[in-house]
Scaffold this motif. Structure first.
Motif, mmCIF file in Angstrom:
data_model
loop_
_atom_site.group_PDB
_atom_site.id
_atom_site.type_symbol
_atom_site.label_atom_id
_atom_site.label_comp_id
_atom_site.label_asym_id
_atom_site.label_seq_id
_atom_site.Cartn_x
_atom_site.Cartn_y
_atom_site.Cartn_z
ATOM 1 N N UNK A 339 0.835 -1.202 0.000
ATOM 2 C CA UNK A 339 0.000 0.000 0.000
ATOM 3 C C UNK A 339 0.871 1.254 0.000
ATOM 4 N N UNK A 340 1.871 1.251 0.869
ATOM 5 C CA UNK A 340 2.741 2.430 0.962
ATOM 6 C C UNK A 340 3.465 2.658 -0.358
ATOM 7 N N UNK A 341 3.985 1.567 -0.912
ATOM 8 C CA UNK A 341 4.730 1.688 -2.168
ATOM 9 C C UNK A 341 3.827 2.232 -3.282
ATOM 10 N N UNK A 342 2.618 1.680 -3.358
ATOM 11 C CA UNK A 342 1.721 2.069 -4.446
ATOM 12 C C UNK A 342 1.307 3.536 -4.296
ATOM 13 N N UNK A 343 0.988 3.951 -3.060
ATOM 14 C CA UNK A 343 0.591 5.341 -2.830
ATOM 15 C C UNK A 343 1.728 6.285 -3.217
ATOM 16 N N UNK A 344 2.937 5.856 -2.867
ATOM 17 C CA UNK A 344 4.117 6.688 -3.188
ATOM 18 C C UNK A 344 4.317 6.777 -4.698
ATOM 19 N N UNK A 345 4.100 5.667 -5.398
ATOM 20 C CA UNK A 345 4.266 5.681 -6.850
ATOM 21 C C UNK A 345 3.168 6.503 -7.528
ATOM 22 N N UNK A 346 1.982 6.476 -6.945
ATOM 23 C CA UNK A 346 0.876 7.221 -7.562
ATOM 24 C C UNK A 346 0.973 8.708 -7.235
ATOM 25 N N UNK A 347 1.411 9.003 -6.003
ATOM 26 C CA UNK A 347 1.477 10.405 -5.571
ATOM 27 C C UNK A 347 2.825 10.688 -4.928
ATOM 28 N N UNK A 348 3.905 10.695 -5.719
ATOM 29 C CA UNK A 348 5.243 10.862 -5.119
ATOM 30 C C UNK A 348 5.350 12.173 -4.327
ATOM 31 N N UNK A 349 4.619 13.172 -4.791
ATOM 32 C CA UNK A 349 4.753 14.486 -4.139
ATOM 33 C C UNK A 349 4.208 14.460 -2.702
ATOM 34 N N UNK A 350 3.322 13.510 -2.397
ATOM 35 C CA UNK A 350 2.715 13.455 -1.069
ATOM 36 C C UNK A 350 3.653 12.843 -0.032
ATOM 37 N N UNK A 351 4.680 12.151 -0.490
ATOM 38 C CA UNK A 351 5.587 11.490 0.455
ATOM 39 C C UNK A 351 7.032 11.894 0.165
ATOM 40 N N UNK A 352 7.370 13.136 0.413
ATOM 41 C CA UNK A 352 8.731 13.574 0.076
ATOM 42 C C UNK A 352 9.754 12.827 0.935
ATOM 43 N N UNK A 353 10.818 12.461 0.276
ATOM 44 C CA UNK A 353 11.932 11.833 0.995
ATOM 45 C C UNK A 353 11.666 10.411 1.467
ATOM 46 N N UNK A 354 10.656 9.754 0.906
ATOM 47 C CA UNK A 354 10.361 8.381 1.334
ATOM 48 C C UNK A 354 11.435 7.422 0.817
ATOM 49 N N UNK A 355 11.978 6.639 1.727
ATOM 50 C CA UNK A 355 12.962 5.630 1.341
ATOM 51 C C UNK A 355 12.328 4.264 1.583
ATOM 52 N N UNK A 356 11.918 3.631 0.491
ATOM 53 C CA UNK A 356 11.173 2.372 0.628
ATOM 54 C C UNK A 356 12.006 1.301 1.338
ATOM 55 N N UNK A 357 13.297 1.223 1.004
ATOM 56 C CA UNK A 357 14.117 0.166 1.606
ATOM 57 C C UNK A 357 14.172 0.361 3.121
ATOM 58 N N UNK A 358 14.247 1.628 3.534
ATOM 59 C CA UNK A 358 14.246 1.917 4.975
ATOM 60 C C UNK A 358 12.924 1.472 5.601
ATOM 61 N N UNK A 359 11.859 1.733 4.863
ATOM 62 C CA UNK A 359 10.528 1.324 5.345
ATOM 63 C C UNK A 359 10.461 -0.193 5.526
ATOM 64 N N UNK A 360 11.001 -0.885 4.542
ATOM 65 C CA UNK A 360 10.954 -2.351 4.582
ATOM 66 C C UNK A 360 11.743 -2.857 5.782
ATOM 67 N N UNK A 361 12.904 -2.272 5.981
ATOM 68 C CA UNK A 361 13.751 -2.675 7.105
ATOM 69 C C UNK A 361 12.999 -2.466 8.430
ATOM 70 N N UNK A 362 12.391 -1.285 8.558
ATOM 71 C CA UNK A 362 11.662 -0.973 9.797
ATOM 72 C C UNK A 362 10.483 -1.925 9.980
ATOM 73 N N UNK A 363 9.814 -2.244 8.878
ATOM 74 C CA UNK A 363 8.657 -3.150 8.912
ATOM 75 C C UNK A 363 9.039 -4.501 9.504
#
Lengths: 388, 349
Positions: A339-363
């Motif tokens: 969900x996070x990845x898709x939202x970021x791909x659809x609306x990159x401007x809404x999630x500035x500075x998002x680092x997906x790999x960091x998100x995955x690690x934290x998850x």
């Protein structure tokens, strides 16, 4: 004369059968394990639940709305049947699972191997069934409770219920069902606190994703196509998900308009041809691949002259849907990552500075307590999809 | 003196009419086959994967209430289902082979199997996998398949009755097979398709008392009809005119026998799915053993069929950690057995 004898014999046999069933099938109706205990004159030491007066009964209402009553916390949990990977990933969110899960059906989904080996060091010692395991084999694992998907009720659940084995059905197909079913798992593992933590974790994740998208007008939502690429039997096919599935729900939550819901959809993946994909001409296309490598598939499509004519490819918005051991579009715990990845791909401007790999690690750290070393060595190399 | 008196009965036996000797031999054979079935059933009841792969000992059964429940509520209905299915398919196969005077006919030829499969698959995708709905739908469509074959055959303008019925049966089979294909295409791959596929491959994993008892009356009734009609089958196997001249109401009796065969087939399919080759191999074997006389071939086929399916189901549930589809095993063993049977020189008859 002889034929009459045979006739009589047959009738007697059927009468005998009819006569002996009520006793044996009596416990079937609503099937709470306590009622099942009544079939056996004496309580068993191994499988059924000896009543202990000091402990309150635990009543679990499962995904099919059945009430399952335990007189004491189940110590041997068995997860069986199809889609065990998705069930086990949810069960192992509870630290107790490592100790209490005694047996489970095969959880590997493909060449990547088995995710649970990263989470449970004792996995090798556990009993592993096939996905089409029979009731007898499950019973041999001496379960206090068997967890399975709701759609396994007829083929595996019923025979186990007949034997008085407590069966808890879970669905885990939508965000709401995740909340309900995590609480059920919390009861089974006797850790309702962890269940609430998890429910709030999933809730917060969804909030974090959807918050920045509030107030989007319908025309600001990209027309999105989630396309599952399959190449089974050497035949390439593109498929779209039904309306009720996680993939569609995910697209809507991520601030996209699923383009595929306007056609007649089956109850499973519906195969669509290239003409239909071209007719939709979505703004964003995300390619899901379970067995194939989504990166390779996306690269191949981008190089295909037919696909190059499509809007998403022209705009550079054809993406490979990420996966590690399992693809993130499924109703696995990873759906929040998807969900996070898709939202970021659809609306990159809404999630500035998002680092997906960091998100995955934290998850994986937060949910499974996975340390950085294991993550870097075992999971990171498997990450595929357009994460950067 | 002694010698002559002991030689007397032997002599008598030798001078007994041929048909009497034949009958005595046939009875002995049936007795042996019946005993074999009982032994196989008894052994199978204790064989399984609980608590370990192999046999349950009497001590274990006495001590472990779960083992008792397992035997009473899972193994027993499953074994009985296997016996009944084996008997039904073998009996139906033999009867159809005789009525159509064609040793390569099995219940599938009248559109029954495919129609029942279609009914079950349809019920799985329309109403979910609730057992009684799947069963009812399988029986309904199985009978519908026969009715359709029958009605179509009446409208075919050439050929004898048998040829017409076979032709229309093949067409009806193909019709329902394509329907099954369409349903598989439409089915939900996660929930329904595995269920349909497992069902098309046959299996008794989910059999408990309830589905068995639902199908049992139909099977018992059909088998009783087949057993009672075995005297007439010899006549029905003759040319229509000859049979008629011997006092057979050819059409009526044939219809009754066919109906009984279809009934037991559809009921079998409704509990166990499509279990192939039993209806083809077992009747061949039965005729090899007992000769073509239906009076002995029918009970022989029933006993052999029951034993064969019970043995195959034992393998299906014990051999591997997952359930092996029963239909796959019966087809494998059936086809191998069939080849062996066909390549061996006939012993007698």
């Amino acid at each position: 004369m002889r034929s009459r004898l045979v006739l009589g014999w047959m009738l007697a046999l059927s009468l005998l059968l009819v006569a002996c069933t009520p006793a044996s099938s009596a416990p079937t109706p609503t099937l709470s394990p306590t009622s099942a205990v009544t079939i056996a004159p004496e309580p068993t030491a191994t499988v059924t639940l000896p009543p202990s007066p000091t402990q309150a009964l635990i009543t679990v209402t499962d995904a099919l709305g059945r009430e399952v009553i335990f007189s004491q916390p189940p110590q041997r949990v068995v997860i069986a049947g199809r889609a065990t990977a998705l069930l086990a990933d949810a069960a192992y969110l509870f630290p107790e699972a490592k100790e209490k899960v005694a047996a489970l059906s095969r959880t590997s989904q493909g060449a990547e191997g088995d995710f649970l080996t990263l989470v449970d060091p004792n996995l090798g010692k556990k009993i592993v069934f096939e996905t089409n395991v029979g009731a007898e084999q499950v019973v041999a694992a001496q379960p206090d409770v068997v967890i399975m998907k709701t759609y396994m009720a007829e083929s595996l659940g019923k025979p186990l219920e007949t034997l008085g084995i407590p069966v808890v059905y879970l669905s885990l197909e939508t965000p709401e069902e995740y909340q309900r079913d995590l609480r059920i798992l919390g009861q089974i593992f006797q850790n309702p606190q962890r269940a609430e933590e998890l429910v709030s974790y999933f809730d917060t994740q969804v909030q974090n994703v959807t918050q920045p998208l509030q107030g989007l007008l319908p025309e600001q939502k990209p027309r999105t196509l989630l396309l599952y690429y399959s190449d089974r039997d050497g035949q390439v096919a593109f498929n779209v998900a039904p309306k009720a599935w996680m993939q569609t729900i995910m697209t809507e939550l991520a601030g996209g308009r699923p383009v595929w819901t306007d056609i007649e959809l089956g109850s499973g993946w519906t195969k669509v041809n290239l003409e239909q994909v071209a007719a939709w001409d979505a703004d964003v296309i995300a390619i899901i691949a379970y067995t194939a490598n989504p990166d390779e598939v996306a690269a191949r499509l981008k190089a295909d002259p037919q696909w190059q004519a499509m809007r998403a490819v022209r705009d550079g918005r054809l993406y490979a849907f990420p996966k590690d051991f399992y693809s993130w579009d499924q109703p696995d715990v990873r759906w929040v990552l998807g969900l996070r990845w898709l939202a970021w791909r659809l609306h990159p401007e809404a999630y500035p500075g998002l680092d997906m790999v960091k998100e995955v690690r934290a998850f994986f750290e937060q949910l499974y307590g996975m340390d950085a070393k294991i993550f870097d060595a075992r999971l990171l190399p498997l990450l595929k999809g357009d994460l950067r | 003196m002694n010698l002559t008196s002991s030689a007397q009965p032997l002599d008598l036996m030798a001078r007994a009419p041929l048909w009497l000797q034949y009958r005595a031999r046939a009875h002995r054979r049936l007795l042996v086959l019946g005993a074999l079935l009982v032994v196989v059933l008894g052994v199978s009841l204790f064989l399984g994967r609980y608590p370990q792969v192999g046999f349950l000992t009497p001590a274990q059964i006495l001590e472990d209430p779960l083992a008792q429940r397992l035997i009473l509520n899972l193994r027993l209905p499953r074994l009985l289902a296997a016996v009944m299915i084996g008997m039904s398919l073998a009996g139906a196969g033999l009867v159809l082979q005789m009525v159509f005077s064609n040793p390569l006919v099995e219940p599938g030829f009248l559109g029954v199997s495919q129609a029942a499969a279609f009914g079950a698959a349809l019920s799985i995708i329309l109403f979910g996998g609730a057992a009684w709905r799947v069963q009812a739908s399988a029986v309904f469509f199985g009978l519908g398949g026969l009715a359709l074959s029958y009605l179509l055959a009446r409208r075919v303008r050439y050929g004898g009755w048998v040829l017409r019925l076979l032709l229309s049966g093949i067409a009806v089979s193909a019709l329902f097979a394509s329907g099954v294909g369409l349903i598989k295409y439409l089915a939900d791959p996660l929930r329904q398709l595995p269920e349909i596929t497992f069902w098309l491959l046959g299996g008794l994993a989910g059999v408990t008392w309830k589905p068995l008892l639902a199908a049992l009356p139909l099977m018992v009734l059909g088998l009783v009809i087949l057993i009672l009609m075995r005297w007439r089958l010899n006549l029905l196997a003759l040319e229509d005119e000859v049979a008629f001249s011997l006092g057979v109401a050819v059409h009526r009796e044939r219809l009754l026998v066919l109906l009984a065969a279809v009934m037991v087939t559809a009921a079998s399919i409704s509990i166990g799915g499509l279990i192939g080759w039993v209806g083809l191999l077992v009747p061949q074997l039965a005729r090899r053993l007992s000769g073509a006389d239906a009076r002995y071939a029918v009970p022989t086929a029933l006993l052999l069929g029951g034993t064969f399916v019970v043995l195959c189901d034992d393998l299906a549930r014990v051999l591997s950690a997952g359930e092996i589809p029963l239909g796959v095993l019966t087809s494998l063993l059936g086809a191998v057995g069939f080849l062996l049977l066909m390549t061996r020189p006939a012993v007698k008859v």
